[in-house]
Scaffold this active site. Sequence first.
Site, PDB file in Angstrom:
ATOM      1  CE  LYS A  69      -2.391 -14.855  11.516  1.00 61.81           C
ATOM      2  NZ  LYS A  69      -1.872 -15.381  10.542  1.00 61.81           N
ATOM      3  CE1 TYR A  90      -2.671 -11.577   6.503  1.00 61.91           C
ATOM      4  CE2 TYR A  90      -4.907 -12.239   7.651  1.00 61.91           C
ATOM      5  CZ  TYR A  90      -3.343 -12.219   7.472  1.00 61.91           C
ATOM      6  OH  TYR A  90      -2.965 -12.699   8.603  1.00 61.91           O
ATOM      7  CG  ASN A 100       0.339 -18.689  10.510  1.00 65.39           C
ATOM      8  OD1 ASN A 100      -0.452 -18.003  11.100  1.00 65.39           O
ATOM      9  ND2 ASN A 100       0.627 -18.392   9.458  1.00 65.39           N
ATOM     10  CG  HIS A 119      -0.515 -10.200  10.921  1.00 63.27           C
ATOM     11  ND1 HIS A 119      -0.381 -10.443   9.851  1.00 63.27           N
ATOM     12  CD2 HIS A 119      -0.175  -8.910  11.362  1.00 63.27           C
ATOM     13  CE1 HIS A 119       0.464  -8.996   9.078  1.00 63.27           C
ATOM     14  NE2 HIS A 119       0.342  -8.386  10.102  1.00 63.27           N
ATOM     15  CD  GLU A 173       0.084  -4.861   8.660  1.00 63.21           C
ATOM     16  OE1 GLU A 173       0.707  -5.367   9.483  1.00 63.21           O
ATOM     17  OE2 GLU A 173       0.123  -5.637   7.621  1.00 63.21           O
TER      18      GLU A 173
HETATM   19  O1  CDP Z   1       1.680 -14.308   8.235  1.00 62.48           O
HETATM   20  P1  CDP Z   1       2.738 -14.012   7.258  1.00 62.48           P
HETATM   21  O2  CDP Z   1       3.068 -12.775   6.984  1.00 62.48           O
HETATM   22  O3  CDP Z   1       3.942 -14.769   7.641  1.00 62.48           O
HETATM   23  O4  CDP Z   1       2.275 -14.801   5.923  1.00 62.48           O
HETATM   24  P2  CDP Z   1       1.491 -14.340   4.395  1.00 62.48           P
HETATM   25  O5  CDP Z   1       2.149 -14.972   3.408  1.00 62.48           O
HETATM   26  O6  CDP Z   1       1.475 -12.653   4.515  1.00 62.48           O
HETATM   27  O7  CDP Z   1       0.375 -14.859   4.463  1.00 62.48           O
HETATM   28  C1  CDP Z   1      -0.900 -14.412   5.489  1.00 62.48           C
HETATM   29  C2  CDP Z   1      -1.696 -15.427   6.232  1.00 62.48           C
HETATM   30  O8  CDP Z   1      -2.439 -16.051   5.252  1.00 62.48           O
HETATM   31  C3  CDP Z   1      -0.395 -16.635   6.753  1.00 62.48           C
HETATM   32  O9  CDP Z   1      -0.276 -16.120   8.189  1.00 62.48           O
HETATM   33  C4  CDP Z   1      -1.812 -17.839   6.866  1.00 62.48           C
HETATM   34  O10 CDP Z   1      -2.361 -17.629   8.286  1.00 62.48           O
HETATM   35  C5  CDP Z   1      -2.610 -17.565   5.674  1.00 62.48           C
HETATM   36  N1  CDP Z   1      -1.947 -18.594   4.542  1.00 62.48           N
HETATM   37  C6  CDP Z   1      -2.850 -19.689   4.464  1.00 62.48           C
HETATM   38  O11 CDP Z   1      -3.704 -19.979   5.078  1.00 62.48           O
HETATM   39  N2  CDP Z   1      -2.212 -20.494   3.256  1.00 62.48           N
HETATM   40  C7  CDP Z   1      -1.131 -20.256   2.553  1.00 62.48           C
HETATM   41  N3  CDP Z   1      -0.688 -20.867   1.612  1.00 62.48           N
HETATM   42  C8  CDP Z   1      -0.373 -18.938   2.981  1.00 62.48           C
HETATM   43  C9  CDP Z   1      -0.918 -18.109   3.999  1.00 62.48           C
HETATM   44 MG    MG Z   2       2.070 -11.243   5.763  1.00 58.12          MG
END
Ligand code: CDP
Ligand code: MG
Length: 158
Positions: free
Chosen positions: A10, A50, A121, A124, A135
């Site tokens: 990212k 997303y 974070n 991805h 993807e």
């Molecule tokens: O990336 P990952 O699959 O671990 O998490 P996700 O639940 O699929 O969420 C996608 C991305 O959205 C996260 O990696 C964060 O960058 C963002 N996110 C956020 O900003 N705030 C949250 N409460 C949850 C997700």
């Molecule tokens: Mg995810």
Amino acid sequence: MYEKTLVLLKPDAIERQLIGSIITYFEEAGLKIHGLKLLKAKKSVVETHYQEHKEKPFFPSVVEFLTSGPIVALVVGGYESIAKVRKICGDTEPGKAEVASIRGRWAHISRHSMTGGILKNLVHSSDCRESAAKEISLWFDECELLDYSSPNDGWFNF
Ligand code: CDP
Ligand code: MG
């Protein structure tokens, strides 16, 4: 089973000059790079990427974040690589991520002290075979993906 998975570094990873460190992490875990590019993501592509989160309150901010600067897209392959890469990346919330994971090691302080609530974070990774296939084809043309052998194949992939 040998699997391929999509990884995005990212904008925070590129800004913090962690491209090499993060890719090294995957390579040292015995994973193979099948595709690799630096790009500025289009909003529509990130929205598709997303789409499972489109009703969530954080959707607009994560789309804005992913389009805010260059990103690196990777296709990473290896034995059971989808789950392995998720483990290497660590928990979504960096403060909860294992210390030895990418998010635990480099992003653990990012939410509270630096980002005003957006989860920066670093990475991805696809969460299952179905999303990996979707993807990979969203971010890469087939001609951008290469298969090749390596002397390490016998050590890491069976
Ligand atoms: O990336 P990952 O699959 O671990 O998490 P996700 O639940 O699929 O969420 C996608 C991305 O959205 C996260 O990696 C964060 O960058 C963002 N996110 C956020 O900003 N705030 C949250 N409460 C949850 C997700
Ligand atoms: Mg995810």
